[in-house]
Enzyme design. Sequence first.
Site, PDB file in Angstrom:
ATOM      1  N   ASP A   9       0.864  -1.176   0.000  1.00  0.00           N
ATOM      2  CA  ASP A   9       0.000   0.000   0.000  1.00  0.00           C
ATOM      3  C   ASP A   9       0.911   1.240   0.000  1.00  0.00           C
ATOM      4  O   ASP A   9       2.115   1.131   0.268  1.00  0.00           O
ATOM      5  CB  ASP A   9      -0.880  -0.037   1.263  1.00  0.00           C
ATOM      6  CG  ASP A   9      -1.605   1.257   1.508  1.00  0.00           C
ATOM      7  OD1 ASP A   9      -2.259   1.750   0.569  1.00  0.00           O
ATOM      8  OD2 ASP A   9      -1.522   1.795   2.643  1.00  0.00           O
ATOM      9  N   ASP A  11      -0.341   5.093   0.909  1.00  0.00           N
ATOM     10  CA  ASP A  11      -0.663   6.087   1.947  1.00  0.00           C
ATOM     11  C   ASP A  11      -0.644   5.440   3.329  1.00  0.00           C
ATOM     12  O   ASP A  11      -1.395   4.503   3.598  1.00  0.00           O
ATOM     13  CB  ASP A  11      -2.040   6.701   1.681  1.00  0.00           C
ATOM     14  CG  ASP A  11      -2.042   7.506   0.394  1.00  0.00           C
ATOM     15  OD1 ASP A  11      -1.269   8.468   0.323  1.00  0.00           O
ATOM     16  OD2 ASP A  11      -2.796   7.154  -0.527  1.00  0.00           O
ATOM     17  N   ARG A  56     -14.035  11.261  -0.580  1.00  0.00           N
ATOM     18  CA  ARG A  56     -13.926  11.900   0.744  1.00  0.00           C
ATOM     19  C   ARG A  56     -14.553  13.290   0.711  1.00  0.00           C
ATOM     20  O   ARG A  56     -15.251  13.687   1.643  1.00  0.00           O
ATOM     21  CB  ARG A  56     -12.432  11.964   1.135  1.00  0.00           C
ATOM     22  CG  ARG A  56     -12.169  12.363   2.556  1.00  0.00           C
ATOM     23  CD  ARG A  56     -10.710  12.082   2.921  1.00  0.00           C
ATOM     24  NE  ARG A  56     -10.400  10.669   2.814  1.00  0.00           N
ATOM     25  CZ  ARG A  56      -9.266  10.160   2.330  1.00  0.00           C
ATOM     26  NH1 ARG A  56      -8.287  10.956   1.940  1.00  0.00           N
ATOM     27  NH2 ARG A  56      -9.088   8.862   2.260  1.00  0.00           N
ATOM     28  N   THR A 123      -4.957   5.573  -4.030  1.00  0.00           N
ATOM     29  CA  THR A 123      -4.607   6.945  -4.371  1.00  0.00           C
ATOM     30  C   THR A 123      -4.359   7.085  -5.878  1.00  0.00           C
ATOM     31  O   THR A 123      -4.218   6.100  -6.590  1.00  0.00           O
ATOM     32  CB  THR A 123      -3.388   7.394  -3.533  1.00  0.00           C
ATOM     33  OG1 THR A 123      -3.432   8.794  -3.328  1.00  0.00           O
ATOM     34  CG2 THR A 123      -2.082   7.038  -4.213  1.00  0.00           C
ATOM     35  N   SER A 124      -4.293   8.324  -6.341  1.00  0.00           N
ATOM     36  CA  SER A 124      -4.101   8.583  -7.770  1.00  0.00           C
ATOM     37  C   SER A 124      -2.681   8.230  -8.199  1.00  0.00           C
ATOM     38  O   SER A 124      -1.733   8.384  -7.420  1.00  0.00           O
ATOM     39  CB  SER A 124      -4.350  10.066  -8.054  1.00  0.00           C
ATOM     40  OG  SER A 124      -5.575  10.464  -7.494  1.00  0.00           O
TER      41      SER A 124
HETATM   42  C1  XBP Z   1      -5.519   6.142   0.847  1.00  0.00           C
HETATM   43  C2  XBP Z   1      -6.588   7.065   0.484  1.00  0.00           C
HETATM   44  C3  XBP Z   1      -6.354   8.124  -0.516  1.00  0.00           C
HETATM   45  C4  XBP Z   1      -5.675   9.375  -0.090  1.00  0.00           C
HETATM   46  C5  XBP Z   1      -5.944  10.460  -1.114  1.00  0.00           C
HETATM   47  O1  XBP Z   1      -6.031   4.867   1.219  1.00  0.00           O
HETATM   48  O2  XBP Z   1      -7.700   6.953   0.945  1.00  0.00           O
HETATM   49  O3  XBP Z   1      -7.615   8.511  -0.938  1.00  0.00           O
HETATM   50  O4  XBP Z   1      -6.117   9.787   1.185  1.00  0.00           O
HETATM   51  O5  XBP Z   1      -5.616  10.120  -2.410  1.00  0.00           O
HETATM   52  P1  XBP Z   1      -5.129   3.558   1.152  1.00  0.00           P
HETATM   53  P2  XBP Z   1      -6.476  10.683  -3.670  1.00  0.00           P
HETATM   54  O6  XBP Z   1      -3.824   3.845   1.845  1.00  0.00           O
HETATM   55  O7  XBP Z   1      -5.904   2.510   1.884  1.00  0.00           O
HETATM   56  O8  XBP Z   1      -4.905   3.206  -0.309  1.00  0.00           O
HETATM   57  O9  XBP Z   1      -6.889  12.068  -3.337  1.00  0.00           O
HETATM   58  O10 XBP Z   1      -5.524  10.607  -4.857  1.00  0.00           O
HETATM   59  O11 XBP Z   1      -7.687   9.790  -3.867  1.00  0.00           O
HETATM   60 MG    MG Z   2      -2.973   3.049   3.582  1.00  0.00          MG
END
Ligand code: XBP
Ligand code: MG
Length: 255
Positions: A9, A11, A56, A123-124
Site C-alpha cells: 500500500d 498512503d 472523501r 490513491t491517484s
Molecule cells: C488512501 C486514500 C487516498 C488518499 C488520497 O487509502 O484513501 O484517498 O487519502 O488520495 P489507502 P487521492 O492507503 O488505503 O490506499 O486524493 O488521490 O484519492
Molecule cells: Mg494506507
Amino acid sequence: MPLEALIFDVDGTLADTERDGHRVAFNRAFADEGLDWHWDEALYGDLLAVTGGKERIAHYVQRFHPEWSPPDATRIIARMHKRKTAYFEELVAAGAVPLRPGVVRLIREAKAAGLRLAIATTTSKANVVALIEHMLPPDLRSAFEILGTAEEAPIKKPAPDVYDYVLAAMNLSAANALAIEDSRNGLVAATAAGLRTLVTVSDYAIGQDFTGALAILDSLGEPSARARIFASPDSAAGTAIVTVPLLRRWFANLH
Ligand code: XBP
Ligand code: MG
C-alpha cells in the site's frame, strides 16, 4: 506455498502522506475554490474512513455542507481534486511527506532476494509516481513491476479490486504474495483478495481492528529503531526488524 511477492500500500504504509500531505493539499484546493472549508487534523482522521479523495470530499459535503449543491457539483469536486493532486505533488517534491522507517531497506532487500514487488493503492497514480521519483533512491525507482492505483481500480478499498488487478497483472496467486498495509480498510481489501497481510499501523489507524492480519507492528523497523510487534505468528510481543528471512518464516507458518 513460497513467498514470491510483496504488494505495498502507499498512503500510511510507504510514507506518512495523510496529515502533512493529502490533508494540506485538500485545504489548499478548497481555498482556491473560494470555499471556507478546512480539514483540521482530528476531522481528517474521521474523514479517512472514506477512501479516495473525490469520495472523501463528497462525503464531507453530505455530512457538513448539505446546502452546497451546485448543479455541477461533481465537476467542481473533480476540479478541486485535480488541484489537490498538483498540491500533493508539490508537497512531496518539497520533502513534506517522509517515507516510513524500514521502507527503503526492505524494498532493497526484497529486490536483492528476488522477490517481485508491486503497489496496490486507492490513491491517484500521479501521487505514487511523485513519491517514487522524489523519495526513493535512484536504484529503487523501478523496483515495482506493477502500480495498481485509482486509475486501474476505481472501486476503492475496502473493496479488493486493486489487489485483484495487481495479482492478475502479475499472473500471481494470492497464496504466494504478502500485502503490506497500515489501515483496517487496507487489511479488509487485501484479505478479500485472498492475501495474507502484514500491518504497520499508521498514526491515523491506531486503535483500528486488525483481526486476521498475519502480523501487526508499529513499523518495518530499522537496526537503529526496531519495530514494536503487537501480534505475529511466533510471538505476541517484542521487537523486530522486518527482513526478508523474517517475512519468509512468518509466511511459511501458514501453509
Ligand atoms: C488512501 C486514500 C487516498 C488518499 C488520497 O487509502 O484513501 O484517498 O487519502 O488520495 P489507502 P487521492 O492507503 O488505503 O490506499 O486524493 O488521490 O484519492
Ligand atoms: Mg494506507
